[in-house]
Design a protein around this motif. Sequence first.
Motif, PDB file in Angstrom:
ATOM      1  N   VAL A 118       0.830  -1.208   0.000  1.00  0.00           N
ATOM      2  CA  VAL A 118       0.000   0.000   0.000  1.00  0.00           C
ATOM      3  C   VAL A 118       0.860   1.252   0.000  1.00  0.00           C
ATOM      4  O   VAL A 118       0.539   2.247  -0.666  1.00  0.00           O
ATOM      5  CB  VAL A 118      -0.967  -0.008   1.211  1.00  0.00           C
ATOM      6  CG1 VAL A 118      -1.647   1.346   1.377  1.00  0.00           C
ATOM      7  CG2 VAL A 118      -2.020  -1.101   1.034  1.00  0.00           C
ATOM      8  N   GLY A 122       0.541   3.685  -2.994  1.00  0.00           N
ATOM      9  CA  GLY A 122      -0.014   4.987  -2.641  1.00  0.00           C
ATOM     10  C   GLY A 122       0.865   6.139  -3.080  1.00  0.00           C
ATOM     11  O   GLY A 122       0.381   7.138  -3.637  1.00  0.00           O
ATOM     12  N   GLN A 125       0.725   6.412  -6.811  1.00  0.00           N
ATOM     13  CA  GLN A 125      -0.544   6.929  -7.312  1.00  0.00           C
ATOM     14  C   GLN A 125      -0.523   8.448  -7.477  1.00  0.00           C
ATOM     15  O   GLN A 125      -1.001   8.988  -8.477  1.00  0.00           O
ATOM     16  CB  GLN A 125      -1.672   6.519  -6.356  1.00  0.00           C
ATOM     17  CG  GLN A 125      -3.074   6.851  -6.853  1.00  0.00           C
ATOM     18  CD  GLN A 125      -3.573   5.883  -7.890  1.00  0.00           C
ATOM     19  OE1 GLN A 125      -2.891   4.934  -8.255  1.00  0.00           O
ATOM     20  NE2 GLN A 125      -4.774   6.109  -8.373  1.00  0.00           N
ATOM     21  N   THR A 223       3.600  -4.076  -6.352  1.00  0.00           N
ATOM     22  CA  THR A 223       2.185  -3.911  -6.705  1.00  0.00           C
ATOM     23  C   THR A 223       1.759  -4.927  -7.753  1.00  0.00           C
ATOM     24  O   THR A 223       0.658  -5.475  -7.686  1.00  0.00           O
ATOM     25  CB  THR A 223       1.919  -2.490  -7.230  1.00  0.00           C
ATOM     26  OG1 THR A 223       2.787  -2.221  -8.329  1.00  0.00           O
ATOM     27  CG2 THR A 223       2.150  -1.457  -6.149  1.00  0.00           C
ATOM     28  N   THR A 314      -4.704   1.942  -9.093  1.00  0.00           N
ATOM     29  CA  THR A 314      -5.762   2.306  -8.146  1.00  0.00           C
ATOM     30  C   THR A 314      -6.348   1.097  -7.439  1.00  0.00           C
ATOM     31  O   THR A 314      -6.740   1.180  -6.259  1.00  0.00           O
ATOM     32  CB  THR A 314      -6.896   3.063  -8.878  1.00  0.00           C
ATOM     33  OG1 THR A 314      -6.355   4.207  -9.524  1.00  0.00           O
ATOM     34  CG2 THR A 314      -7.978   3.514  -7.906  1.00  0.00           C
ATOM     35  N   PRO A 317      -4.318  -1.071  -3.587  1.00  0.00           N
ATOM     36  CA  PRO A 317      -4.616  -0.931  -2.149  1.00  0.00           C
ATOM     37  C   PRO A 317      -5.993  -1.489  -1.759  1.00  0.00           C
ATOM     38  O   PRO A 317      -6.090  -2.186  -0.733  1.00  0.00           O
ATOM     39  CB  PRO A 317      -4.524   0.581  -1.927  1.00  0.00           C
ATOM     40  CG  PRO A 317      -3.581   1.056  -2.971  1.00  0.00           C
ATOM     41  CD  PRO A 317      -3.911   0.227  -4.177  1.00  0.00           C
ATOM     42  N   VAL A 343      -9.719   5.673  -3.061  1.00  0.00           N
ATOM     43  CA  VAL A 343      -8.354   5.716  -3.604  1.00  0.00           C
ATOM     44  C   VAL A 343      -8.317   6.544  -4.882  1.00  0.00           C
ATOM     45  O   VAL A 343      -7.381   7.325  -5.107  1.00  0.00           O
ATOM     46  CB  VAL A 343      -7.830   4.288  -3.862  1.00  0.00           C
ATOM     47  CG1 VAL A 343      -6.480   4.334  -4.579  1.00  0.00           C
ATOM     48  CG2 VAL A 343      -7.698   3.530  -2.555  1.00  0.00           C
ATOM     49  N   SER A 347      -6.391  10.461  -5.418  1.00  0.00           N
ATOM     50  CA  SER A 347      -5.328  10.660  -6.402  1.00  0.00           C
ATOM     51  C   SER A 347      -5.234  12.112  -6.833  1.00  0.00           C
ATOM     52  O   SER A 347      -4.170  12.581  -7.260  1.00  0.00           O
ATOM     53  CB  SER A 347      -5.596   9.805  -7.651  1.00  0.00           C
ATOM     54  OG  SER A 347      -5.773   8.455  -7.334  1.00  0.00           O
TER      55      SER A 347
END
Length: 455
Positions: A118, A122, A125, A223, A314, A317, A343, A347
Amino acid sequence: MSAVFSGGLTQAGGMSSTETVDSSAVSSGTISDYVEAMGPSWIAGAIAAGPATIASLVTAGGAFGYSLLWVVVLSAGAGALAQYLAMRLGLLTERGIVAVVEDHLGETWAWLLVGDAVLAAGVAQLVIMKTVATVSATVTGIDARIWGVVWALILAAGLAGGGYRFLELAAKILVLLVVVAFVASLFVVPIDAGAAVAGLVPSVPSGSALVAAGILGGAVHITLITMHSYTMRARGWTREDYDLATVDVGASMLVAFGIYSLAIFLVTASVLTSGDLTTVGAAEALGPLVGDSARWLFLLGLWGAAVSTLGGNTIVPPFLLADKLGWGTTIEDNRYRGLLAAVALLSAPGAFIGGNVLGQLVLVLALGTVGTPFAIALVLYLLNSAAVPESNSLLANVGGLALIAVSGGLAANFVVEQLGGGVGPLSGFVLAFAIALGLAMAGLGGKFLREELLA
């Protein structure tokens, strides 16, 4: 293979209807049939083939010429291998990776994996949104901050409303268009074949550790590894779809992503003479050097890559958090749907971040590389445990260990390079992050050895 293609192709992830690919049509070998049958790994490919990878390739080509071509080639093969291992774990367990880790290693390990992924997703993102907004502003003339809000709303509506089906279709279309755009640019840019061949000989020029880590990090990233089991579940794939899933990985990561990376690197290495350009700046620089057609091909390819990566990143997470909390991982569960929308909307602030996006993108990938060896180690551990009905082959294990060695080595070089300027807030965080995950990997290795000795 026809039996494999006909089984388990019920699409889930928020879709109310079922769709089965006709096995005889697929086995006939038309490209459209194969593209229709494939899917999950193309979402991973959409994330890999993003602006952060472009930034690393632009920096490498502009600053070091062809000398890092070997890393580009290695990244495609390493990315395909990492996704293959993640695919094996997802299909053999038919569960999300977080749930499998929690069942076989415990809650602490599961939360560590969630936190690792995450954090990487994150941070990425926000910078990816900045890239999407910046490119959108360049193409349209509308302020980037407005585009940041617009894209966040589009993303929230599309993912929360259409779920996996929306994302997979968008990923397939955008990845194919991006590959075509960048390959087309090769025909308007002169390539030095001799220098390119010399670049296949491994070397790490001074100051290139961060860029090399960034290139590899685009293909072998936590990811991508952690999301794979969830996208296959959303597609309804089971162990019967093993061959199809293998083709899916090869086509998206080894072929499509490999061609994409090579095309971008060769174009920039052949023309650009500076690694200190923004991604948009690289596109703009091509205009006066090799013509406006190359500029627009590069710019449109960057735009498509940024949009596809933003959507794919996106979902990471929400997948992991929902699985850890015991929620559903399709939009049929309103809690998961809410996570997706949150999420996506969060962004938007990325479009308001100042600074050079190129350096930020490379840093994001390199930071992800620090967290990736731990994810690979978890996958390898589980693939050699009671979590799966059949353990890894020796070749797969050797490949996995090589991935850990290469990604770990590049991550270590990146940490050393960050510390070279002294321990500041950023370098201190990177160091603490690397130490924590290094200790976790050592603990995991010790646990595996003890179990093997007691077996």
